[in-house]
Design an enzyme around this catalytic site. Structure first.
Site, PDB file in Angstrom:
ATOM      1  CD  GLU A  29      -3.609  -4.780  10.063  1.00 10.83           C
ATOM      2  OE1 GLU A  29      -3.295  -5.691   9.460  1.00 10.83           O
ATOM      3  OE2 GLU A  29      -4.734  -4.962  10.527  1.00 10.83           O
ATOM      4  CG  HIS A  30       1.132  -1.120   7.569  1.00 10.00           C
ATOM      5  ND1 HIS A  30       1.422  -0.608   6.637  1.00 10.00           N
ATOM      6  CD2 HIS A  30      -0.382  -1.185   7.627  1.00 10.00           C
ATOM      7  CE1 HIS A  30       0.430  -0.396   5.573  1.00 10.00           C
ATOM      8  NE2 HIS A  30      -0.738  -0.992   6.101  1.00 10.00           N
ATOM      9  CB  THR A  31       3.827  -5.297  12.864  1.00 13.66           C
ATOM     10  OG1 THR A  31       2.644  -6.063  12.476  1.00 13.66           O
ATOM     11  CG2 THR A  31       3.240  -4.088  13.874  1.00 13.66           C
ATOM     12  CG  ASP A  32       3.433  -7.814   7.480  1.00 17.27           C
ATOM     13  OD1 ASP A  32       3.503  -6.561   7.124  1.00 17.27           O
ATOM     14  OD2 ASP A  32       3.090  -8.540   6.598  1.00 17.27           O
ATOM     15  N   GLY A 114     -10.160  -6.419  -2.812  1.00 17.11           N
ATOM     16  CA  GLY A 114      -9.953  -5.035  -2.032  1.00 17.11           C
ATOM     17  C   GLY A 114     -10.718  -4.803  -0.843  1.00 17.11           C
ATOM     18  CB  SER A 118      -5.354 -12.258   2.216  1.00 21.18           C
ATOM     19  OG  SER A 118      -4.952 -11.578   3.257  1.00 21.18           O
ATOM     20  CD  GLU A 152       0.381  -9.886  -3.564  1.00 19.74           C
ATOM     21  OE1 GLU A 152       0.523  -8.410  -3.745  1.00 19.74           O
ATOM     22  OE2 GLU A 152      -0.550 -10.642  -3.084  1.00 19.74           O
ATOM     23  CG  ASP A 164      -1.689 -10.400   3.841  1.00 18.74           C
ATOM     24  OD1 ASP A 164      -1.949 -10.186   4.815  1.00 18.74           O
ATOM     25  OD2 ASP A 164      -1.713  -9.627   2.857  1.00 18.74           O
ATOM     26  CE1 TYR A 213       0.954  -2.971   3.094  1.00 18.70           C
ATOM     27  CE2 TYR A 213       2.944  -2.904   1.728  1.00 18.70           C
ATOM     28  CZ  TYR A 213       2.235  -3.314   2.580  1.00 18.70           C
ATOM     29  OH  TYR A 213       2.624  -4.307   3.785  1.00 18.70           O
TER      30      TYR A 213
HETATM   31  C1  GLA Z   1      -1.344  -5.981   3.484  1.00 19.41           C
HETATM   32  C2  GLA Z   1       0.064  -6.736   3.284  1.00 19.41           C
HETATM   33  C3  GLA Z   1       0.670  -7.503   4.589  1.00 19.41           C
HETATM   34  C4  GLA Z   1       0.617  -6.303   5.691  1.00 19.41           C
HETATM   35  C5  GLA Z   1      -0.747  -5.863   5.798  1.00 19.41           C
HETATM   36  C6  GLA Z   1      -0.720  -4.711   6.981  1.00 19.41           C
HETATM   37  O1  GLA Z   1      -2.241  -6.945   3.833  1.00 19.41           O
HETATM   38  O2  GLA Z   1      -0.184  -7.741   2.390  1.00 19.41           O
HETATM   39  O3  GLA Z   1       1.909  -7.705   4.345  1.00 19.41           O
HETATM   40  O4  GLA Z   1       1.775  -5.534   5.760  1.00 19.41           O
HETATM   41  O5  GLA Z   1      -1.209  -5.192   4.761  1.00 19.41           O
HETATM   42  O6  GLA Z   1      -0.492  -5.245   7.965  1.00 19.41           O
END
Ligand code: GLA
Length: 354
Positions: A29-32, A114, A118, A152, A164, A213
């Site tokens: 998570e939040h690695t992308d 929410g 995705s 986005e 996503d 975010y």
């Molecule tokens: C959201 C973002 C993704 C990713 C996740 C966290 O879904 O759209 O790109 O950063 O948060 O992993």
């Protein structure tokens, strides 16, 4: 059926229609946006879209979730309206020559908003795939995902990574997408048939464009400048130690990126070996890292994750961008029904998603 709905609303048949799934991220998570690996899978739930080009520049959108028809144009800017995602996708479809003007669009979704699964990526990828079909273009799904991310980033102002869009453009239910977000190389790995990756909404809704975010993204940007490169996820232990002069909070952000990437690499290996107990452990550790180091969980989600495991899941974690939304839990099929009943009873505001 979405094609019938389109015809009822716009009094003509759609030129193209199709379905795009939502996704749940199993780990990473939040690695992308930090150069790491992610492991999402597609859901059976998703978004159905039907589209026909228009001869003028107007964009007319009907949705099963909102009143009336939204009327926009291809020269519009973001208006903080639910139709922004589709409008942005149509504008980029024009920029890429898939369309030469506006469109009529009908959209139906089974994805809660929410929730961290995705719904927005499913909509933008879905619209761009239909526009590609209309143009008979041979753009790859990967390039459609890259374009959808721009909607986005540039129209919505949500500085998301690529997970996503890649997940909903490429993955199928029953398979996980092992994606290297640095190179966009990927592999589809089968999920086991004797376990279920359950998705449960905590009842706490959130919007990722509300700022938190972005705050995490900006903290990671500072770490990147300190490192002198953009790949926080793949730093060595020695490089991590070199960050010791940064404020503690930034060191913890870096630690999460580095450790969740490593957990994801290991989880992919375990998935191939059908080692679900280890995957469960990695999911649990990932949740703790999101809670303590990246600080993107909320008490309601922490409690749901804890009870999911106490009641029998081999592992559970918050999924998606954070600050509420859904958890994903790995549970043996033979325990699923009793576990689900007990967990939902203990958390009356939570609800079953998939
Ligand atoms: C959201 C973002 C993704 C990713 C996740 C966290 O879904 O759209 O790109 O950063 O948060 O992993």
């Amino acid at each position: 059926m979405i094609e019938d709905r389109f015809e009822a609303v716009f009094e003509r048949k759609p030129d193209e229609y199709g379905f795009t799934p939502g996704r749940v991220n199993l780990i990473g998570e939040h690695t992308d946006y930090n150069g790491g690996m992610v492991l999402p899978t597609a859901l059976k739930l998703g978004v159905s879209l039907a589209l026909s080009p228009r001869l003028d520049n107007e964009i007319h959108i009907w949705s099963d979730k909102f009143e009336g028809i939204a009327k926009r144009t291809i020269t519009d800017v973001v208006s903080d309206h639910w139709s922004d995602y589709i409008t942005g996708a149509i504008i980029l479809a024009n920029e890429h020559g898939y369309l030469t003007g506006g469109a009529d669009i009908a959209v139906e979704t089974t994805l809660p908003f929410g929730a961290g699964i995705s719904s927005s990526a499913a909509v933008t990828v879905g619209v761009l795939k239909l526009a590609r079909a209309i143009a008979k273009a041979d753009t790859s799904d990967k390039d459609i995902a890259v374009l959808a991310r721009r909607v986005e980033n540039e129209f919505i102002g949500m500085p998301c990574g690529i997970m996503d869009q890649m997940a909903v453009a490429i993955a199928n239910p029953g398979q996980a997408l092992a994606l290297d977000t640095e190179t966009l190389d990927y592999e589809l790995v089968d999920l086991p048939e004797d376990y279920h990756m359950a998705v449960i909404h905590s009842g706490q809704f959130r919007q990722l464009n509300e700022g938190r975010y972005k705050e995490r993204k900006e903290e990671c940007d500072i770490v990147k400048s300190a490192l002198g490169h953009n790949n926080i996820c793949q730093i060595s232990d020695a490089e991590f130690a070199s960050l010791k002069n940064l404020p503690d909070i930034l060191q913890r952000r870096a630690k999460h990126c580095m450790s969740d990437h490593r957990r994801t690499v290991e989880a992919i290996k375990c998935l191939r070996e059908h080692n679900m107990l280890k995957i469960g452990e990695l999911m649990n550790e990932s949740h703790i890292s999101m809670r303590d180091d990246f600080e993107i969980t909320v008490p309601k989600v922490d409690a749901l994750v804890k009870d999911a495991v106490t009641l029998g899941a081999v592992g559970a974690r918050q999924t998606g961008g954070g600050f509420g939304g859904c958890i994903v839990a790995c549970i043996a099929n033979d325990k699923l029904e009793a576990w689900k009943t007990a967990l939902l009873a203990k958390h009356p505001e939570s609800f079953w998603v998939s």
